[in-house]
Design an enzyme around this catalytic site. Structure first.
Site, PDB file in Angstrom:
ATOM      1  N   ALA A  19       0.798  -1.219   0.000  1.00  0.00           N
ATOM      2  CA  ALA A  19       0.000   0.000   0.000  1.00  0.00           C
ATOM      3  C   ALA A  19       0.832   1.271   0.000  1.00  0.00           C
ATOM      4  O   ALA A  19       0.339   2.337  -0.360  1.00  0.00           O
ATOM      5  CB  ALA A  19      -0.939   0.001   1.208  1.00  0.00           C
ATOM      6  N   SER A  21       4.521   1.050  -0.911  1.00  0.00           N
ATOM      7  CA  SER A  21       5.642   0.883  -1.828  1.00  0.00           C
ATOM      8  C   SER A  21       5.499  -0.429  -2.579  1.00  0.00           C
ATOM      9  O   SER A  21       4.770  -1.337  -2.155  1.00  0.00           O
ATOM     10  CB  SER A  21       6.984   0.908  -1.078  1.00  0.00           C
ATOM     11  OG  SER A  21       7.112  -0.234  -0.255  1.00  0.00           O
ATOM     12  N   GLY A  22       6.196  -0.499  -3.705  1.00  0.00           N
ATOM     13  CA  GLY A  22       6.280  -1.739  -4.461  1.00  0.00           C
ATOM     14  C   GLY A  22       7.726  -2.144  -4.585  1.00  0.00           C
ATOM     15  O   GLY A  22       8.628  -1.323  -4.439  1.00  0.00           O
ATOM     16  N   ARG A  23       7.956  -3.422  -4.833  1.00  0.00           N
ATOM     17  CA  ARG A  23       9.325  -3.871  -5.068  1.00  0.00           C
ATOM     18  C   ARG A  23       9.291  -5.101  -5.942  1.00  0.00           C
ATOM     19  O   ARG A  23       8.279  -5.808  -6.013  1.00  0.00           O
ATOM     20  CB  ARG A  23      10.051  -4.175  -3.756  1.00  0.00           C
ATOM     21  CG  ARG A  23       9.408  -5.245  -2.902  1.00  0.00           C
ATOM     22  CD  ARG A  23       8.548  -4.626  -1.833  1.00  0.00           C
ATOM     23  NE  ARG A  23       7.967  -5.607  -0.934  1.00  0.00           N
ATOM     24  CZ  ARG A  23       8.527  -6.003   0.192  1.00  0.00           C
ATOM     25  NH1 ARG A  23       9.722  -5.545   0.526  1.00  0.00           N
ATOM     26  NH2 ARG A  23       7.927  -6.869   0.976  1.00  0.00           N
ATOM     27  N   ASP A 246      -1.344 -10.460  -1.112  1.00  0.00           N
ATOM     28  CA  ASP A 246      -0.046 -10.546  -0.454  1.00  0.00           C
ATOM     29  C   ASP A 246      -0.109 -11.319   0.853  1.00  0.00           C
ATOM     30  O   ASP A 246       0.853 -12.000   1.227  1.00  0.00           O
ATOM     31  CB  ASP A 246       0.578  -9.158  -0.256  1.00  0.00           C
ATOM     32  CG  ASP A 246      -0.331  -8.145   0.411  1.00  0.00           C
ATOM     33  OD1 ASP A 246      -1.399  -8.528   0.941  1.00  0.00           O
ATOM     34  OD2 ASP A 246       0.016  -6.948   0.410  1.00  0.00           O
ATOM     35  N   THR A 247      -1.255 -11.278   1.540  1.00  0.00           N
ATOM     36  CA  THR A 247      -1.366 -12.052   2.773  1.00  0.00           C
ATOM     37  C   THR A 247      -1.374 -13.545   2.485  1.00  0.00           C
ATOM     38  O   THR A 247      -0.833 -14.335   3.263  1.00  0.00           O
ATOM     39  CB  THR A 247      -2.625 -11.648   3.558  1.00  0.00           C
ATOM     40  OG1 THR A 247      -2.627 -10.236   3.751  1.00  0.00           O
ATOM     41  CG2 THR A 247      -2.673 -12.336   4.914  1.00  0.00           C
ATOM     42  N   THR A 269       1.417  -2.593   6.954  1.00  0.00           N
ATOM     43  CA  THR A 269       0.414  -1.533   7.082  1.00  0.00           C
ATOM     44  C   THR A 269      -0.793  -2.041   7.861  1.00  0.00           C
ATOM     45  O   THR A 269      -1.390  -1.326   8.666  1.00  0.00           O
ATOM     46  CB  THR A 269      -0.007  -1.048   5.682  1.00  0.00           C
ATOM     47  OG1 THR A 269       1.147  -0.528   5.011  1.00  0.00           O
ATOM     48  CG2 THR A 269      -1.054   0.050   5.777  1.00  0.00           C
ATOM     49  N   ASN A 306      -8.768  -8.556  10.598  1.00  0.00           N
ATOM     50  CA  ASN A 306      -7.994  -7.391  10.163  1.00  0.00           C
ATOM     51  C   ASN A 306      -7.829  -6.419  11.327  1.00  0.00           C
ATOM     52  O   ASN A 306      -8.814  -6.050  11.975  1.00  0.00           O
ATOM     53  CB  ASN A 306      -8.712  -6.662   9.016  1.00  0.00           C
ATOM     54  CG  ASN A 306      -8.453  -7.296   7.680  1.00  0.00           C
ATOM     55  OD1 ASN A 306      -8.253  -8.503   7.589  1.00  0.00           O
ATOM     56  ND2 ASN A 306      -8.476  -6.504   6.634  1.00  0.00           N
ATOM     57  N   GLY A 412       6.850  -7.088   7.621  1.00  0.00           N
ATOM     58  CA  GLY A 412       7.716  -6.013   8.081  1.00  0.00           C
ATOM     59  C   GLY A 412       7.777  -5.860   9.583  1.00  0.00           C
ATOM     60  O   GLY A 412       8.811  -5.491  10.144  1.00  0.00           O
TER      61      GLY A 412
END
Length: 492
Positions: A19, A21-23, A246-247, A269, A306, A412
């Site tokens: 949400a 950044s991207g990589r 992503d989860t 996030t 959540n 993270g």
């Protein structure tokens, strides 16, 4: 004498869009080998337009192309496959020519305010939960689509693609809807893994907008010639469907050992806290506790709640501007524990802006001490997250009748030692922290499995446990203070 044939390894590119950044990461997988390197990172900055908050999806796609170009150099060999994961619920609309109809709406946009009540008038909340197993969240795709009904853009749409499916379409020209992300739309039946046709029909949602469902490991096309030219990659390069939520990828990368009764907390996030189950929990008690049943790898169910997550701290850091996180966490560790806590699942914290003031106001409104310093605000946030983790793990274990012996923190937040220790203290259970790059690792490993380089889920997790740095935190002290804080919050 014949020389031994070297064990086969492969290099896989994981496009991991978050949400903020991207990589693009490059994972190398082989027998007993799992290594991950960052090829390229780029910002994901939403844009507030006159019509509302929107994603800069073109900027994201440019970052993906740059990242794939860097991935080729990082790998030093041919990229065997590409996989894409992202956040959930948001989507892009395509017209009859396959062109994008405007910028995708951000899930924090206010357009779904009051829409849930409109939906429940046609499909009562309890019935909707029984059919889809999804928790109430105001930004669920279902509510977004009902909010968009009657709009010119939706009327002109011929296809709807969730964000990772949209990126995949631009890379390959092939259409598909990956099921782990589709399960976050509130339009999937978690018992069948197929669409909840009756719900969609009653609410006027056209499921024909969605391309056919794909599952993790399915082929999703090959990079187009113009993409190969843009990125400098040597073709053919297949794209493989992964757990595109992503989860789902992060849970696939939980390094649990065989027989371990574990809960997981995917931290970033958001904090997504829960269990991996074989079947959904669709009871009324589960609904009122606001647990969700989303699909995972191999037909598993991600039974979770959540929680607002490190968004609270990220927004405070943005407001403070010059704050240095390491120093702030050290000061927070010395601050008085559980002096004040807030409900880290409260939608009042969903929108961006003025987070320190909103946390202070929540403390003031509930008659608690108001944080006076940045360190006290940070401690309030981390205590509140640990308390929310405690409640989610305990509630999930009770509702699913699934005992828990250990909590795995991935993502993270696994790097945040204070949060991990507080979570162990709050839950009264050992916490195993790591890997921090769980989503990218899960993405890579599903690709590698599809290409025959790794075995089943147990083999994936055994490889993770042997190769990734993990830190174990044991619970400290008694739980009286945590129970008291929990009661204090429940009484407000």
């Amino acid at each position: 004498m014949a020389l031994p044939v070297p064990a086969r390894t492969g290099a896989f590119a994981a496009v991991d869009l978050g949400a903020s950044s991207g990589r693009v990461m490059v994972g190398r997988v082989g027998p007993g080998t799992l290594a991950l390197a960052e090829a390229h990172r780029f910002p994901n900055r939403p844009v507030r337009l006159p019509e509302g908050l929107r994603w800069d999806v073109l900027g994201l796609y440019a970052g993906v192309l740059d990242g794939l170009r860097a991935a080729g150099a990082t790998a030093g060999e041919r990229i065997a496959s590409v996989g894409i994961d992202s956040w959930a619920v948001d989507y892009g609309l395509l017209d009859a020519d396959g062109a994008l109809l405007g910028h995708p709406v951000h899930y924090r946009d206010g357009r779904t305010e009051g829409v849930a009540e409109k939906v429940w008038a046609s499909v009562p909340a309890a019935e909707l939960y029984t059919a889809t197993g999804l928790q109430y969240a105001p930004f669920n795709t279902l509510y977004q689509l009902v909010a968009a009904q009657g709009s010119a853009r939706l009327a002109a749409a011929r296809r709807l693609l969730l964000i990772p499916d949209l990126i995949s379409y631009w890379l390959t020209g092939e259409l598909g809807t990956e099921v782990t992300n589709a399960s976050t739309t509130q339009l999937i039946d978690p018992r069948t893994g197929d669409w909840a046709f009756s719900v969609a029909e009653r609410l006027g949602v056209d499921l024909g907008l969605f391309p056919p469902l794909r599952r993790p490991g399915d082929p999703a096309g090959q990079l187009l010639p113009e993409v190969l030219e843009e990125t400098g990659l040597a073709g053919p390069v297949p794209v493989t469907a992964v757990g595109s939520h992503d989860t789902a990828s992060a849970v696939a990368a939980v390094p649990a050992v065989p027989g371990e009764r574990f809960a997981y907390i995917c931290t970033g996030t958001w904090s997504l806290a829960g269990l991996e189950l074989d079947a959904p929990v669709l009871s009324e008690a589960s609904r009122t506790a606001n647990f969700t049943n989303e699909l995972g790898l191999d037909g598993t169910v991600r039974y979770l709640r959540n929680i607002m997550g490190l968004w609270l701290l990220q927004e405070c850091l943005r407001a403070w501007g010059d704050a240095e996180l390491g120093a702030l966490l050290r000061e927070a560790a010395d601050a008085a524990p559980l002096r004040s806590v807030v409900d880290a699942g409260d939608a009042v914290f969903l929108a961006p802006g003025r987070m320190p003031e909103r946390i202070a106001e929540a403390c003031r409104t509930t008659g608690q001490s108001v944080p006076r310093t940045r360190a006290e605000t940070t401690r309030c946030i981390l205590d509140s997250l640990a308390l929310a983790h405690r409640r989610a793990v305990a509630d999930a274990a009770r509702l699913a009748d699934h005992p828990v012996d250990v909590v795995h923190i991935v993502g993270g937040g696994a790097r945040n030692a204070l949060l991990c220790q507080l979570t162990a203290d709050a839950c009264g259970l050992p916490v195993v922290a790591g890997p921090a790059e769980a989503a990218a690792l899960g993405n890579v490993l599903v690709q590698a499995r599809a290409h025959g380089l790794v075995g089943d889920r147990a083999a994936i997790r055994e490889l993770l446990a042997r190769t990734q740095p993990l830190t174990r935190y044991e619970p400290r002290g008694n739980h009286t203070a945590w129970r008291a804080a929990e009661r204090r919050l429940a009484e407000r």
